[in-house]
Design a protein around this motif. Structure first.
Motif, PDB file in Angstrom:
ATOM      1  N   LEU A 348       0.833  -1.206   0.000  1.00 27.22           N
ATOM      2  CA  LEU A 348       0.000   0.000   0.000  1.00 27.22           C
ATOM      3  C   LEU A 348       0.864   1.252   0.000  1.00 27.22           C
ATOM      4  CD1 LEU A 348      -3.163   0.229   0.141  1.00 27.22           C
ATOM      5  CD2 LEU A 348      -2.851   0.896   2.518  1.00 27.22           C
ATOM      6  N   ILE A 349       1.934   1.236   0.782  1.00 27.31           N
ATOM      7  CA  ILE A 349       2.853   2.377   0.789  1.00 27.31           C
ATOM      8  C   ILE A 349       3.473   2.565  -0.591  1.00 27.31           C
ATOM      9  CG2 ILE A 349       5.074   3.189   1.698  1.00 27.31           C
ATOM     10  CD1 ILE A 349       4.292   1.816   4.368  1.00 27.31           C
ATOM     11  N   TRP A 350       3.929   1.460  -1.203  1.00 29.75           N
ATOM     12  CA  TRP A 350       4.616   1.557  -2.488  1.00 29.75           C
ATOM     13  C   TRP A 350       3.691   2.084  -3.580  1.00 29.75           C
ATOM     14  CZ3 TRP A 350       9.191   1.880  -4.582  1.00 29.75           C
ATOM     15  CH2 TRP A 350       9.371   1.579  -5.935  1.00 29.75           C
ATOM     16  N   HIS A 351       2.506   1.521  -3.685  1.00 35.45           N
ATOM     17  CA  HIS A 351       1.636   1.872  -4.810  1.00 35.45           C
ATOM     18  C   HIS A 351       0.760   3.092  -4.536  1.00 35.45           C
ATOM     19  CE1 HIS A 351       2.712  -1.418  -7.396  1.00 35.45           C
ATOM     20  NE2 HIS A 351       2.422  -2.313  -6.481  1.00 35.45           N
ATOM     21  N   GLN A 352       0.142   3.193  -3.352  1.00 38.12           N
ATOM     22  CA  GLN A 352      -0.819   4.268  -3.145  1.00 38.12           C
ATOM     23  C   GLN A 352      -0.235   5.488  -2.458  1.00 38.12           C
ATOM     24  OE1 GLN A 352      -4.993   1.932  -3.513  1.00 38.12           O
ATOM     25  NE2 GLN A 352      -4.776   3.365  -1.876  1.00 38.12           N
ATOM     26  N   LEU A 353       0.650   5.316  -1.512  1.00 37.27           N
ATOM     27  CA  LEU A 353       1.271   6.481  -0.886  1.00 37.27           C
ATOM     28  C   LEU A 353       2.311   7.102  -1.811  1.00 37.27           C
ATOM     29  CD1 LEU A 353       1.627   8.268   1.619  1.00 37.27           C
ATOM     30  CD2 LEU A 353       3.342   6.642   2.441  1.00 37.27           C
ATOM     31  N   LEU A 354       3.136   6.257  -2.415  1.00 38.26           N
ATOM     32  CA  LEU A 354       4.202   6.764  -3.292  1.00 38.26           C
ATOM     33  C   LEU A 354       3.775   6.867  -4.751  1.00 38.26           C
ATOM     34  CD1 LEU A 354       7.260   4.824  -1.777  1.00 38.26           C
ATOM     35  CD2 LEU A 354       6.402   7.107  -1.204  1.00 38.26           C
ATOM     36  N   GLY A 355       2.617   6.277  -5.089  1.00 35.95           N
ATOM     37  CA  GLY A 355       2.101   6.392  -6.455  1.00 35.95           C
ATOM     38  C   GLY A 355       2.892   5.623  -7.492  1.00 35.95           C
ATOM     39  N   LYS A 356       3.584   4.576  -7.085  1.00 39.84           N
ATOM     40  CA  LYS A 356       4.408   3.822  -8.016  1.00 39.84           C
ATOM     41  C   LYS A 356       3.525   2.966  -8.935  1.00 39.84           C
ATOM     42  CE  LYS A 356       8.309   5.261  -6.293  1.00 39.84           C
ATOM     43  NZ  LYS A 356       9.229   6.145  -7.067  1.00 39.84           N
ATOM     44  N   PRO A 357       3.886   2.853 -10.202  1.00 42.34           N
ATOM     45  CA  PRO A 357       3.064   2.075 -11.139  1.00 42.34           C
ATOM     46  C   PRO A 357       3.128   0.582 -10.828  1.00 42.34           C
ATOM     47  CG  PRO A 357       5.109   2.755 -12.190  1.00 42.34           C
ATOM     48  CD  PRO A 357       5.059   3.460 -10.862  1.00 42.34           C
ATOM     49  N   ARG A 358       2.147  -0.138 -11.324  1.00 41.96           N
ATOM     50  CA  ARG A 358       2.074  -1.584 -11.119  1.00 41.96           C
ATOM     51  C   ARG A 358       1.770  -2.261 -12.446  1.00 41.96           C
ATOM     52  NH1 ARG A 358      -2.521  -4.737 -10.664  1.00 41.96           N
ATOM     53  NH2 ARG A 358      -2.184  -6.803  -9.756  1.00 41.96           N
ATOM     54  N   VAL A 359       2.544  -3.286 -12.760  1.00 43.49           N
ATOM     55  CA  VAL A 359       2.290  -4.119 -13.935  1.00 43.49           C
ATOM     56  C   VAL A 359       2.032  -5.531 -13.426  1.00 43.49           C
ATOM     57  CG1 VAL A 359       3.187  -5.040 -16.098  1.00 43.49           C
ATOM     58  CG2 VAL A 359       3.738  -2.684 -15.412  1.00 43.49           C
ATOM     59  N   ALA A 360       0.827  -6.044 -13.645  1.00 47.98           N
ATOM     60  CA  ALA A 360       0.478  -7.383 -13.166  1.00 47.98           C
ATOM     61  C   ALA A 360       1.360  -8.422 -13.851  1.00 47.98           C
ATOM     62  CB  ALA A 360      -0.990  -7.666 -13.445  1.00 47.98           C
ATOM     63  N   LYS A 361       1.859  -9.366 -13.056  1.00 45.26           N
ATOM     64  CA  LYS A 361       2.711 -10.426 -13.588  1.00 45.26           C
ATOM     65  C   LYS A 361       1.882 -11.677 -13.853  1.00 45.26           C
ATOM     66  CE  LYS A 361       6.834  -8.664 -11.300  1.00 45.26           C
ATOM     67  NZ  LYS A 361       7.988  -8.960 -10.407  1.00 45.26           N
ATOM     68  N   PRO A 362       2.167 -12.414 -14.915  1.00 43.65           N
ATOM     69  CA  PRO A 362       1.324 -13.560 -15.298  1.00 43.65           C
ATOM     70  C   PRO A 362       1.145 -14.607 -14.204  1.00 43.65           C
ATOM     71  CG  PRO A 362       2.846 -13.005 -17.068  1.00 43.65           C
ATOM     72  CD  PRO A 362       3.241 -12.166 -15.893  1.00 43.65           C
ATOM     73  N   ILE A 363       2.186 -14.880 -13.408  1.00 43.80           N
ATOM     74  CA  ILE A 363       2.014 -15.860 -12.330  1.00 43.80           C
ATOM     75  C   ILE A 363       2.100 -15.181 -10.961  1.00 43.80           C
ATOM     76  CG2 ILE A 363       2.867 -17.789 -13.707  1.00 43.80           C
ATOM     77  CD1 ILE A 363       5.447 -17.700 -12.063  1.00 43.80           C
ATOM     78  N   SER A 364       1.788 -13.898 -10.913  1.00 39.86           N
ATOM     79  CA  SER A 364       1.691 -13.081  -9.709  1.00 39.86           C
ATOM     80  C   SER A 364       3.056 -12.598  -9.232  1.00 39.86           C
ATOM     81  CB  SER A 364       0.970 -13.808  -8.569  1.00 39.86           C
ATOM     82  OG  SER A 364       1.865 -14.513  -7.744  1.00 39.86           O
ATOM     83  N   ALA A 365       3.010 -11.559  -8.397  1.00 34.64           N
ATOM     84  CA  ALA A 365       4.227 -11.013  -7.797  1.00 34.64           C
ATOM     85  C   ALA A 365       4.633 -11.775  -6.546  1.00 34.64           C
ATOM     86  CB  ALA A 365       4.011  -9.535  -7.463  1.00 34.64           C
ATOM     87  N   GLN A 366       3.910 -12.821  -6.229  1.00 39.98           N
ATOM     88  CA  GLN A 366       4.209 -13.697  -5.095  1.00 39.98           C
ATOM     89  C   GLN A 366       4.128 -15.138  -5.611  1.00 39.98           C
ATOM     90  OE1 GLN A 366       1.931 -12.501  -1.700  1.00 39.98           O
ATOM     91  NE2 GLN A 366       2.487 -14.264  -0.482  1.00 39.98           N
ATOM     92  N   PRO A 367       4.994 -15.504  -6.546  1.00 42.52           N
ATOM     93  CA  PRO A 367       4.768 -16.722  -7.341  1.00 42.52           C
ATOM     94  C   PRO A 367       4.735 -18.018  -6.556  1.00 42.52           C
ATOM     95  CG  PRO A 367       6.969 -15.822  -7.728  1.00 42.52           C
ATOM     96  CD  PRO A 367       6.206 -14.784  -6.968  1.00 42.52           C
ATOM     97  N   ASN A 368       5.455 -18.104  -5.441  1.00 47.24           N
ATOM     98  CA  ASN A 368       5.425 -19.357  -4.684  1.00 47.24           C
ATOM     99  C   ASN A 368       5.278 -19.139  -3.178  1.00 47.24           C
ATOM    100  OD1 ASN A 368       8.031 -18.529  -3.899  1.00 47.24           O
ATOM    101  ND2 ASN A 368       8.989 -19.739  -5.523  1.00 47.24           N
TER     102      ASN A 368
END
Length: 615
Positions: A348-368
């Protein structure tokens, strides 16, 4: 060292239940772990100092390198709920209020001070607080593989919210509506957990495992007297029957009169009525979840759903939602409980407080979700050897997998410790106990002699992703990597039930499929699909077992015994191995056979496990 050109964010969930930390560096998760794994105190709620130090080590960073620290909820809002609840029930709730006050006045009302005290003088920057269900929603959407999705979070209670729904798009989440305490689907489930004699916040898994042995005979009564569901999926509890608002108990005698049966005491045998109560509250939970999901779909018109909160760990309800619900795709946070809030606030801090962009990854950003520290470092293994452990080094992965698969095919039970530790409650091939699912005796053997828990507790299969559709009713491929859903066993793999067997736990005696040790009474299984992209080491073992036996699946349960958290270190694993009837232990590329280990190691390990408090 310095990381001036990078943004390093530490997320914390602490002081209430399942304390944990997570570290995100420039939008990538580099580490996450729960405090209980290091203190060996199940559900440890203290400040996660050990977990923080381990995660900082993994990030090759110091506290002074942190740019932001976030906390997963707002303590003043939580205190507001405590005060309002007390006033609403006063003077009835004075006892529980009085017991709660010292901790709040000394610690929880001063969390910025407490957090800075544990961080030390090195950290002088900002501490960010977000709402509890915001952290759940953030942990659900931001690592998901979706550009946009509906969000549903359900748990016991945060500050006020117990259920919330919203929408995630690109790098933003927006919560649209919520249900507030005391009306809580999670607390309703926990109330029945308590009534059936299990411990709240840990016994809910037992209720889910017990449910298939009963019939939902009380479901209509629950809907009539205990919970009112509206067309939009919202609900209200009839608080006349619940006492969690003003006492330390979940229910009282009025619930006993309604149900026509006394509450089971924890040390009493499980009754047939407990099985029926478990089946009933499980059915009610599923029905409410489906109603809520349909409303969220109607409001959002989105095909994808992200879920978090403790109720999102109810894999039976998730499986039904996947089969019968309106969403084409569902992604659940593997650490869906409070621990996952540490990840949520960091994102939440990274994306909404700092406004950093997000690109969804095909197998997620938490793959395992293998985000904790490793246990196969050479100094860890050297320490075991110094204590007398006898181990064989098999430096080639194929050779190691061949030996381990052969042991499993011969009916042996193996402790499997590979690489980084899982973040979340499910073993995913990092800290696992493995067995052959074709063996009809394996469920009873592993429960009684290794896990030391109730005989009815089910085990889950880990299956080669490319073969999953051959055994289970699923599309096949990489569709259930975190063990969060149940799927039905294919009809061609099933065995007919003997209707002459008495109802209840006697049903355990009958095999229900070609993989009897992992097939539930309703012909379902809590499946983990294993692909080489997500779990290369675990995939290699499963592949060897398949080549030797023609079976693409293994029993996979968490590496621990009843009353202790999942093992974290090589020393934890060896101690658990020696105190149980596991036949072999694999840590990294080292194989240890029980028959070759010194008797002194068994004796000292037994002393430790004998002191564990049953959950």
């Amino acid at each position: 060292m310095a990381l001036a050109i990078m943004t390093l964010i530490l997320g914390i969930s602490a002081f209430y239940h399942d304390s944990a930390v997570a570290i995100i560096r420039d939008g990538e998760v580099v580490a996450a772990a729960s405090e209980e794994r290091f203190t060996r105190q199940k559900h440890d709620a203290s400040f996660p100092l050990h977990a923080m130090n381990e995660c900082l080590r993994m990030a090759d960073a110091d506290i002074g390198d942190l740019d932001y620290v976030g906390f997963y909820e707002k303590p003043l809002l939580k205190f507001d709920r405590l005060l309002e609840t007390y006033l609403a029930y006063a003077p009835a709730g004075y006892g529980s209020f009085f017991r709660a006050m010292p901790n709040w006045l000394q610690t929880k009302l001063h969390l910025p001070r407490e957090i800075r005290k544990h961080l030390g003088k090195q950290y002088k920057r900002r501490i960010v607080f977000c709402e509890h269900h915001e952290s759940h929603a953030s942990s659900a959407f931001f690592p998901s593989p979706f550009d946009e999705a509906a969000i549903l979070t359900i748990d016991g209670v945060g500050e006020w919210a117990t259920t919330s729904w919203g929408v995630g798009r690109e790098n933003r989440i927006s919560l649209k509506n919520e249900i507030r305490f005391p009306h809580s689907l999670g607390l309703l489930y926990s109330a029945f957990t308590y009534f059936c004699g299990f411990r709240v916040n840990s016994g809910e898994y037992k209720m889910m495992g017990l449910a298939p042995y009963g019939e939902p005979k009380f479901a209509d009564l629950i809907f009539k007297h205990l919970i009112e569901i509206h067309d939009d999926g919202s609900y209200r509890l009839n608080m006349d029957y619940f006492s969690f608002g003003h006492t330390l108990r979940m229910t009282d005698r009025k619930m006993e009169r309604l149900l026509g049966v006394a509450r089971r005491k924890p040390d009493e045998p499980i009754r047939e009525v407990d099985m029926d109560l478990a089946a009933s509250i499980q059915r009610v939970t599923e029905d409410v979840l489906l109603r809520m999901a349909n409303h969220v779909f109607d409001q959002t018109k989105l095909d994808s759903l992200c879920m978090a909160g403790g109720v999102a760990l109810n894999c039976v309800a998730n499986g039904r939602l996947l089969r019968e619900g309106p969403f084409k795709q569902i992604w659940g946070q593997p650490a869906a409980g409070d621990a996952g809030g540490s990840l949520g606030v960091a994102w939440l801090i990274w994306h909404q407080l700092l406004g950093k962009p997000r690109v969804a990854k095909p197998i997620s950003a938490q793959p395992n979700s293998l985000l904790g520290p490793s246990a196969d470092r050479e100094d860890d293994l050297r320490s075991l050897r110094d204590r007398g452990a006898v181990m064989q080094h098999l430096p080639v992965d194929d050779e190691l997998n061949e030996a381990a698969a052969k042991l499993l095919a011969d009916g042996k039970v193996i402790g499997w410790v590979q690489g980084n530790m899982e973040f979340g409650p499910r073993a995913l091939g990092g800290r696992s106990i493995l067995g052959d699912p074709r063996n009809p005796e394996m469920q009873l053997v592993m429960n009684a002699k290794i896990k030391r828990r109730e005989s009815f507790r089910p085990f889950a299969p880990s299956v080669l992703a490319e073969h999953s559709h051959e055994y289970f009713k699923m599309s096949g491929g990489d569709s259930s990597p975190y063990m969060l859903f149940t799927f039905d066993v294919q009809e061609k793999r099933r065995l007919p039930m003997d209707e002459s067997i008495s109802p209840g736990l006697e049903k355990l005696q009958q095999s229900r499929s070609e993989l009897p040790a992992i097939t539930h009474l309703d012909y379902s299984a809590r499946v983990q699909t294993v692909s080489p992209q997500r779990y290369p080491r675990f995939y290699g073992l499963l592949r060897k077992f398949y080549e030797q036996t023609g079976c693409p699946a293994l029993i996979n349960t968490s590496f621990n015994v009843r009353g202790e958290p999942m093992v974290a270190t090589a020393a934890d694993a060896y101690r658990c191995f020696m105190a149980t009837e596991m036949d072999a232990l694999v840590i990294g590329n080292y194989l240890m056979l029980k028959t070759e280990q010194p008797e002194s190691a068994r004796q000292s390990s037994q002393l430790y496990l004998n002191e564990l408090e049953p959950d």
